[in-house]
Design an enzyme around this catalytic site. Structure first.
Site, PDB file in Angstrom:
ATOM      1  N   ASN A  42       1.087  -0.903   0.166  1.00 52.48           N
ATOM      2  CA  ASN A  42       0.316   0.073  -0.021  1.00 52.48           C
ATOM      3  C   ASN A  42       1.045   1.610  -0.313  1.00 52.48           C
ATOM      4  OD1 ASN A  42      -1.191   2.167   1.061  1.00 52.48           O
ATOM      5  ND2 ASN A  42      -3.144   1.077   2.088  1.00 52.48           N
ATOM      6  N   HIS A  70       0.635   6.268   1.755  1.00 51.98           N
ATOM      7  CA  HIS A  70       2.249   7.714   1.856  1.00 51.98           C
ATOM      8  C   HIS A  70       2.888   8.151   1.548  1.00 51.98           C
ATOM      9  CE1 HIS A  70      -0.836   7.171   5.536  1.00 51.98           C
ATOM     10  NE2 HIS A  70      -0.685   5.589   5.833  1.00 51.98           N
ATOM     11  N   HIS A  91      -5.712   3.440  -1.494  1.00 51.62           N
ATOM     12  CA  HIS A  91      -7.185   3.736  -1.377  1.00 51.62           C
ATOM     13  C   HIS A  91      -7.232   5.472  -1.285  1.00 51.62           C
ATOM     14  CE1 HIS A  91      -9.253   3.611   2.380  1.00 51.62           C
ATOM     15  NE2 HIS A  91     -10.298   4.242   2.031  1.00 51.62           N
ATOM     16  N   ARG A 106     -10.047   7.852  -0.569  1.00 51.56           N
ATOM     17  CA  ARG A 106     -10.887   8.250   0.489  1.00 51.56           C
ATOM     18  C   ARG A 106     -11.473  10.054  -0.504  1.00 51.56           C
ATOM     19  NH1 ARG A 106      -8.657   6.739   5.263  1.00 51.56           N
ATOM     20  NH2 ARG A 106     -10.562   7.570   5.874  1.00 51.56           N
ATOM     21  N   ARG A 137      -7.101  12.960   0.490  1.00 51.90           N
ATOM     22  CA  ARG A 137      -6.692  12.921   1.032  1.00 51.90           C
ATOM     23  C   ARG A 137      -5.004  12.574   1.026  1.00 51.90           C
ATOM     24  NH1 ARG A 137      -7.064   9.811   7.231  1.00 51.90           N
ATOM     25  NH2 ARG A 137      -9.612  10.838   6.815  1.00 51.90           N
ATOM     26  N   GLU A 186      -8.881  -0.073  -2.443  1.00 54.07           N
ATOM     27  CA  GLU A 186      -9.843   0.325  -1.680  1.00 54.07           C
ATOM     28  C   GLU A 186     -10.794   1.884  -1.357  1.00 54.07           C
ATOM     29  OE1 GLU A 186      -6.684   0.592   2.209  1.00 54.07           O
ATOM     30  OE2 GLU A 186      -5.740  -0.863   1.605  1.00 54.07           O
ATOM     31  N   GLU A 220     -10.883  -9.413   3.095  1.00 56.65           N
ATOM     32  CA  GLU A 220      -9.396  -9.278   4.032  1.00 56.65           C
ATOM     33  C   GLU A 220      -9.941  -8.947   5.634  1.00 56.65           C
ATOM     34  OE1 GLU A 220      -6.867  -6.089   1.803  1.00 56.65           O
ATOM     35  OE2 GLU A 220      -6.533  -5.721   3.829  1.00 56.65           O
TER      36      GLU A 220
HETATM   37  N1  PXP Z   1      -5.670  -3.414   4.028  1.00 56.50           N
HETATM   38  C1  PXP Z   1      -6.247  -1.944   3.863  1.00 56.50           C
HETATM   39  C2  PXP Z   1      -8.291  -2.492   3.836  1.00 56.50           C
HETATM   40  C3  PXP Z   1      -5.886  -0.825   4.342  1.00 56.50           C
HETATM   41  O1  PXP Z   1      -7.571   0.301   4.408  1.00 56.50           O
HETATM   42  C4  PXP Z   1      -4.888  -0.291   5.250  1.00 56.50           C
HETATM   43  C5  PXP Z   1      -4.612   0.844   5.240  1.00 56.50           C
HETATM   44  O2  PXP Z   1      -5.321   1.947   4.168  1.00 56.50           O
HETATM   45  C6  PXP Z   1      -3.623  -1.086   4.550  1.00 56.50           C
HETATM   46  C7  PXP Z   1      -4.683  -2.638   3.746  1.00 56.50           C
HETATM   47  C8  PXP Z   1      -2.812  -1.766   5.316  1.00 56.50           C
HETATM   48  O3  PXP Z   1      -2.641  -1.018   6.033  1.00 56.50           O
HETATM   49  P1  PXP Z   1      -1.362   0.083   7.113  1.00 56.50           P
HETATM   50  O4  PXP Z   1      -0.748   1.164   6.014  1.00 56.50           O
HETATM   51  O5  PXP Z   1      -1.616  -0.132   8.366  1.00 56.50           O
HETATM   52  O6  PXP Z   1      -0.037  -1.050   6.951  1.00 56.50           O
END
Ligand code: PXP
Length: 260
Positions: free
Chosen positions: A6, A9, A42, A44, A48, A69, A150
């Site tokens: 993911n 960030h 994701h 959103r 953001r 997501e 998930e």
């Molecule tokens: N899976 C899902 C469905 C999520 O919403 C997130 C966070 O966006 C993650 C995995 C990844 O989580 P983390 O950033 O805490 O590893």
């Protein structure tokens, strides 16, 4: 076990200056080179971090399968139906939250989720639901037509953090901190058992099983030991570690320029 990385960030960092640096697409190339199996983003409602254009660019690059997501917001669903990533993962969304706090209430939103799942399936897009490790939510996921669930590992990860490190804790974790250590240990044990049972039940129903949220370099082992889980989606801990594994090189390169 497959790894979905993911990279939200990377975009969070970009948004600090609103220039295209760092470019999330570059992170996709790096993830591919490093052996990741999938990119997870994701989109959103408040945009953001990831923007619509990021989703399109990553999709068009076709470097790695793309798992997006998103909430059940109609505008976002329409946009993603057009983009047709490899998979969508429906998640609950609350504007004030720092990150996805709990699993999707599939039972309470079953009609809308079934409709969305059907629409994506017609486009050849796989549908996954991000849920807590609860058997009734798993059965509902099967009933609405998801192919995958998930399992939310956030509660497990918070408990692991509380029992094993002195790192700053999330709000929920602070509440649990009032508990005696033995009670925390019992909760930690229960959280693993719930994940195991949920994974077993989901596989038995014919659902593929992924897990994610809060997973890091220290808490993976019990999750890796659950045989039904075939994929992990991990973001924050990888991006956080990359800052320190890359910071020295970045400073050296600047020192070189400044001192030359
Ligand atoms: N899976 C899902 C469905 C999520 O919403 C997130 C966070 O966006 C993650 C995995 C990844 O989580 P983390 O950033 O805490 O590893």
């Amino acid at each position: 076990m497959l790894l979905g990385v993911n990279i939200d960030h990377i975009a969070t960092l970009r948004e600090a200056r609103k220039i295209n640096d760092p470019d999330p697409l570059e992170a996709v190339f790096i993830a591919k080179r490093a052996g990741a199996d999938q990119i997870t983003l994701h989109l959103r409602e408040d945009r953001r971090h990831m923007h619509d254009s990021d989703i399109k660019r990553v999709r068009e690059s076709s470097f790695l399968p793309l798992n997006v997501e998103c909430s059940i917001n109609p505008q976002i669903i329409d946009f993603l139906l057009e983009v047709a990533p490899h998979r969508i993962t429906l998640v609950p969304e609350n504007r004030a939250e720092v990150t996805t706090e709990g699993g999707l209430d599939v039972i309470g939103n079953s009609e809308r989720i079934a409709e969305i799942a059907q629409a994506f399936k017609q486009k050849g897009v796989e549908v996954s639901l991000f849920i807590d490790a609860q058997l009734d939510q798993i059965c509902a996921s099967k009933e609405v037509g998801a192919q995958m669930v998930e399992l939310h590992t956030g509660a497990y990860a918070n408990l692991h953090l509380m029992l094993n490190t002195n790192l700053p804790l999330t709000h929920n974790a602070i509440e649990s901190l009032q508990l005696p250590r033995e009670a925390l240990k019992a909760q930690f044990h229960d959280s693993i058992e719930s994940l195991k049972n949920a994974a077993k039940e989901a596989k038995w129903l014919g659902l593929e099983v992924a897990a994610g949220h809060g997973l890091n370099y220290h808490n993976l082992a019990p999750i890796l030991a659950i045989p039904e889980i075939v994929e992990l989606n991990i973001g924050q801990s990888i991006i956080a570690r990359s800052v320190f594994s890359g910071l020295e090189t970045a400073i050296k390169e600047m020192v070189e320029l400044v001192k030359r």
